[in-house]
Design a protein around this motif. Structure first.
Motif, PDB file in Angstrom:
ATOM      1  N   GLN A  24      85.781  35.921  19.972  1.00  0.00           N
ATOM      2  CA  GLN A  24      85.971  37.349  19.742  1.00  0.00           C
ATOM      3  C   GLN A  24      86.168  37.591  18.250  1.00  0.00           C
ATOM      4  OE1 GLN A  24      89.431  38.248  22.167  1.00  0.00           O
ATOM      5  NE2 GLN A  24      88.112  39.258  23.662  1.00  0.00           N
ATOM      6  N   GLU A  40      81.021  50.676  25.721  1.00  0.00           N
ATOM      7  CA  GLU A  40      80.717  49.252  25.852  1.00  0.00           C
ATOM      8  C   GLU A  40      79.210  49.055  25.911  1.00  0.00           C
ATOM      9  OE1 GLU A  40      83.254  46.056  28.459  1.00  0.00           O
ATOM     10  OE2 GLU A  40      82.690  47.925  29.376  1.00  0.00           O
ATOM     11  N   LYS A  41      78.756  47.965  25.315  1.00  0.00           N
ATOM     12  CA  LYS A  41      77.343  47.607  25.352  1.00  0.00           C
ATOM     13  C   LYS A  41      77.255  46.101  25.569  1.00  0.00           C
ATOM     14  CE  LYS A  41      73.153  47.825  22.550  1.00  0.00           C
ATOM     15  NZ  LYS A  41      72.566  48.248  21.275  1.00  0.00           N
ATOM     16  N   TYR A  42      76.274  45.674  26.358  1.00  0.00           N
ATOM     17  CA  TYR A  42      76.062  44.255  26.621  1.00  0.00           C
ATOM     18  C   TYR A  42      74.668  43.845  26.173  1.00  0.00           C
ATOM     19  CZ  TYR A  42      80.226  44.194  29.539  1.00  0.00           C
ATOM     20  OH  TYR A  42      81.517  44.275  29.986  1.00  0.00           O
ATOM     21  N   ASN A  44      72.811  40.096  26.658  1.00  0.00           N
ATOM     22  CA  ASN A  44      72.923  38.710  27.124  1.00  0.00           C
ATOM     23  C   ASN A  44      74.395  38.355  27.355  1.00  0.00           C
ATOM     24  OD1 ASN A  44      70.099  38.412  26.967  1.00  0.00           O
ATOM     25  ND2 ASN A  44      70.240  37.880  24.820  1.00  0.00           N
ATOM     26  N   ASN A  45      74.919  37.329  26.720  1.00  0.00           N
ATOM     27  CA  ASN A  45      76.318  36.917  26.892  1.00  0.00           C
ATOM     28  C   ASN A  45      77.245  37.568  25.869  1.00  0.00           C
ATOM     29  OD1 ASN A  45      75.796  35.211  29.031  1.00  0.00           O
ATOM     30  ND2 ASN A  45      75.422  33.449  27.722  1.00  0.00           N
ATOM     31  N   VAL A  46      76.818  38.666  25.293  1.00  0.00           N
ATOM     32  CA  VAL A  46      77.585  39.311  24.234  1.00  0.00           C
ATOM     33  C   VAL A  46      77.996  40.711  24.676  1.00  0.00           C
ATOM     34  CG1 VAL A  46      77.599  39.984  21.814  1.00  0.00           C
ATOM     35  CG2 VAL A  46      76.228  38.030  22.530  1.00  0.00           C
ATOM     36  N   ARG A  47      79.281  41.020  24.449  1.00  0.00           N
ATOM     37  CA  ARG A  47      79.811  42.352  24.750  1.00  0.00           C
ATOM     38  C   ARG A  47      80.254  42.989  23.439  1.00  0.00           C
ATOM     39  NH1 ARG A  47      85.232  44.704  27.183  1.00  0.00           N
ATOM     40  NH2 ARG A  47      86.167  43.036  25.975  1.00  0.00           N
ATOM     41  N   GLU A  61      82.285  40.180  21.462  1.00  0.00           N
ATOM     42  CA  GLU A  61      82.811  39.094  22.287  1.00  0.00           C
ATOM     43  C   GLU A  61      81.632  38.281  22.811  1.00  0.00           C
ATOM     44  OE1 GLU A  61      86.178  39.477  25.351  1.00  0.00           O
ATOM     45  OE2 GLU A  61      84.330  39.697  26.511  1.00  0.00           O
ATOM     46  N   LYS A  63      80.498  35.107  25.157  1.00  0.00           N
ATOM     47  CA  LYS A  63      80.772  34.055  26.139  1.00  0.00           C
ATOM     48  C   LYS A  63      79.796  32.919  25.868  1.00  0.00           C
ATOM     49  CE  LYS A  63      82.346  37.189  29.696  1.00  0.00           C
ATOM     50  NZ  LYS A  63      82.155  37.707  31.038  1.00  0.00           N
TER      51      LYS A  63
END
Length: 93
Positions: A24, A40-42, A44-47, A61, A63
């Motif tokens: 993070q 919030e926006k995503y 792939n593995n990113v927030r 963030e 993962k």
């Protein structure tokens, strides 16, 4: 290098948990804001969290960070920024 984003990231905090492989990087004020003032926006593995008022990024963030950033535990903050900045720039385009 996007100078605006680079300068913004210099003021952010960095957190990495190698056991959960969760990275993070965030503006310290993000946790003081009410949840309804964030978007919030995503990707792939990113927030990403953004301020609804200013559209300014406040948190990234990742993962499974090792697979995207490599071994970041021994890096200096500027080196981490160099790895994170392109991800944030891509999300903002």
């Amino acid at each position: 290098m996007n100078t605006t984003i680079h300068n913004l990231l210099k003021t952010w905090h960095v957190s990495y948990n190698p056991y959960t492989d969760l990275f993070q990087m965030y503006d310290g004020h993000v946790f003081d804001l009410p949840k309804d003032s964030l978007t919030e926006k995503y990707m792939n593995n990113v927030r990403f969290l953004y301020s609804k008022n200013s559209s300014q990024p406040l948190l990234i963030e990742i993962k499974n960070a090792y697979s995207q950033l490599g071994d970041i535990e021994e890096l200096e903050k500027n080196e981490i920024i160099d790895k994170v900045e392109p991800i944030l720039v891509q999300a903002n385009n």
